[in-house]
Design a protein around this motif. Structure first.
Motif, short mmCIF file in Angstrom:
data_model
loop_
_atom_site.label_atom_id
_atom_site.label_comp_id
_atom_site.label_asym_id
_atom_site.label_seq_id
_atom_site.Cartn_x
_atom_site.Cartn_y
_atom_site.Cartn_z
N PRO A 126 0.83 -1.21 0.00
CA PRO A 126 0.00 0.00 0.00
C PRO A 126 0.86 1.26 0.00
CG PRO A 126 -0.78 -1.57 1.64
CD PRO A 126 0.54 -2.08 1.15
N VAL A 127 0.44 2.25 -0.75
CA VAL A 127 1.21 3.50 -0.86
C VAL A 127 0.95 4.41 0.34
CG1 VAL A 127 1.64 5.53 -2.30
CG2 VAL A 127 1.16 3.33 -3.37
N LYS A 128 -0.22 4.31 0.94
CA LYS A 128 -0.65 5.25 1.98
C LYS A 128 0.34 5.39 3.14
CE LYS A 128 -4.62 6.31 4.98
NZ LYS A 128 -6.00 5.92 5.33
N PRO A 129 0.84 4.30 3.74
CA PRO A 129 1.72 4.48 4.91
C PRO A 129 2.97 5.31 4.63
CG PRO A 129 0.94 2.22 4.80
CD PRO A 129 0.53 2.88 3.51
N GLN A 162 4.27 -1.02 -10.98
CA GLN A 162 2.90 -1.05 -11.48
C GLN A 162 1.95 -0.76 -10.32
OE1 GLN A 162 1.70 -4.75 -13.34
NE2 GLN A 162 0.23 -3.68 -14.65
N PHE A 163 0.93 0.03 -10.60
CA PHE A 163 -0.08 0.37 -9.59
C PHE A 163 -1.23 -0.63 -9.63
CE2 PHE A 163 1.81 4.61 -10.36
CZ PHE A 163 2.11 4.95 -9.05
N THR A 198 -5.03 10.42 -4.58
CA THR A 198 -5.16 9.22 -5.41
C THR A 198 -4.21 8.13 -4.94
OG1 THR A 198 -5.82 10.55 -7.31
CG2 THR A 198 -5.01 8.33 -7.76
N LEU A 199 -2.96 8.51 -4.63
CA LEU A 199 -1.96 7.53 -4.21
C LEU A 199 -2.39 6.81 -2.93
CD1 LEU A 199 1.34 9.52 -4.86
CD2 LEU A 199 0.46 7.57 -6.17
N LEU A 200 -3.10 7.50 -2.06
CA LEU A 200 -3.53 6.89 -0.81
C LEU A 200 -4.46 5.70 -1.02
CD1 LEU A 200 -4.22 10.06 1.40
CD2 LEU A 200 -2.19 8.61 1.39
#
Length: 282
Positions: A126-129, A162-163, A198-200
């Motif tokens: 996950p990108v959020k942290p 890759q997302f 968006t990244l979150l």
């Protein structure tokens, strides 16, 4: 006498204020040891946000063109590239290609944190942290500087990352992450804050450079041999991978030379599938 005394108190007070400011500055330096300083102070927030947006749009492609920036913005964008990306942060080569920030660059700790978070092991993270971490001490990025860091890191590693939508196996195209602004029909790129929001919601998967190269080699071989055909659901995703490979600075030239013919062939297959689907629906 009172005037002298008052002057003395004022002088003492001024000295204490100066000492306090010095202490606070030292405390700030210690708490935000990995902050991306220096950064702009002379431009209004709206000007700066626009400049960051324009530069980020190029960073995700791995290269920055001052000529293109000058056509739309002759001030903040050019200063951002020359004074910060090049001189203060060391993110660009003399040919304006992206590179890893050197040791000693204010962006090196943040870049290292992204590398440590998204290792080349094919694990979705996950990108959020890490976004939340970089916004806080000891990093202290804001929306503008974090958008620049992330877009530069992505642009440099774009052939290996890759997302994905969180909790699904569905890949998300880079265009859906970085573009599709919701505030303006003329500005195709998200604002820095919109990008972070968006990244979150996403996860990111990174593979090794050698694995990325081998995957492209295998795809080209499969297309060139003509069998087996790609499923209709895979054609669009494969086309995206091959188009991204064009911009991969690490891909051998012999593979790049084989890309156009394979892309043309897949595009024909894609048009065939679309025509077939339309025929079935009529």
């Amino acid at each position: 006498a009172e005037l002298v005394y008052s002057g003395g108190r004022l002088s003492e007070y001024g000295g204490a204020t100066a000492r306090l400011e010095s202490v606070l500055s030292q405390v700030y330096e210690a708490v935000y040891a990995y902050a991306p300083k220096p950064f702009f102070t002379q431009y209004q927030e709206r000007q700066l946000k626009t400049a960051v947006t324009r530069v980020c749009e190029q960073l995700i492609c791995g290269q920055v063109s001052l000529d293109k920036l000058a056509s739309s913005d002759k001030g903040p964008s050019r200063d951002l590239v020359t004074k910060f990306l090049k001189q203060a942060w060391g993110l660009l080569t003399d040919g304006d290609l992206l590179r890893e920030p050197p040791e000693g660059s204010p962006l090196r700790p943040g870049w290292n944190r992204l590398d440590q978070t998204f290792r080349p092991d094919n694990v979705r993270v996950p990108v959020k942290p890490v976004v939340q971490e970089l916004l806080q001490a000891p990093f202290g990025y804001d929306a503008n500087t974090l958008a620049l860091l992330f877009c530069a890191w992505y642009g440099y590693n774009r052939s290996e990352v890759q997302f994905f939508s969180q909790n699904t196996s569905t890949p998300v195209a880079p265009e859906a992450v970085f573009r599709q602004a919701k505030r303006s029909t003329t500005d195709e790129f998200k604002t820095p804050k919109d990008l972070l929001k968006t990244l979150l919601t996403l996860s990111l998967q990174r593979r090794s450079r050698s694995e990325a190269e081998q995957q492209i080699r295998s795809l080209l071989q499969r297309i060139e041999q003509g069998a087996p055909a790609f499923a209709s659901s895979m054609v669009k995703e494969t086309l995206l991978q091959l188009r991204q490979a064009f911009d991969n600075p690490h891909l051998p030239q012999d593979l790049k030379d084989r890309l156009p013919a394979s892309i043309d062939r897949l595009e024909q297959d894609y048009r065939h599938y679309q025509h077939y689907d339309e025929t079935l629906r009529t």
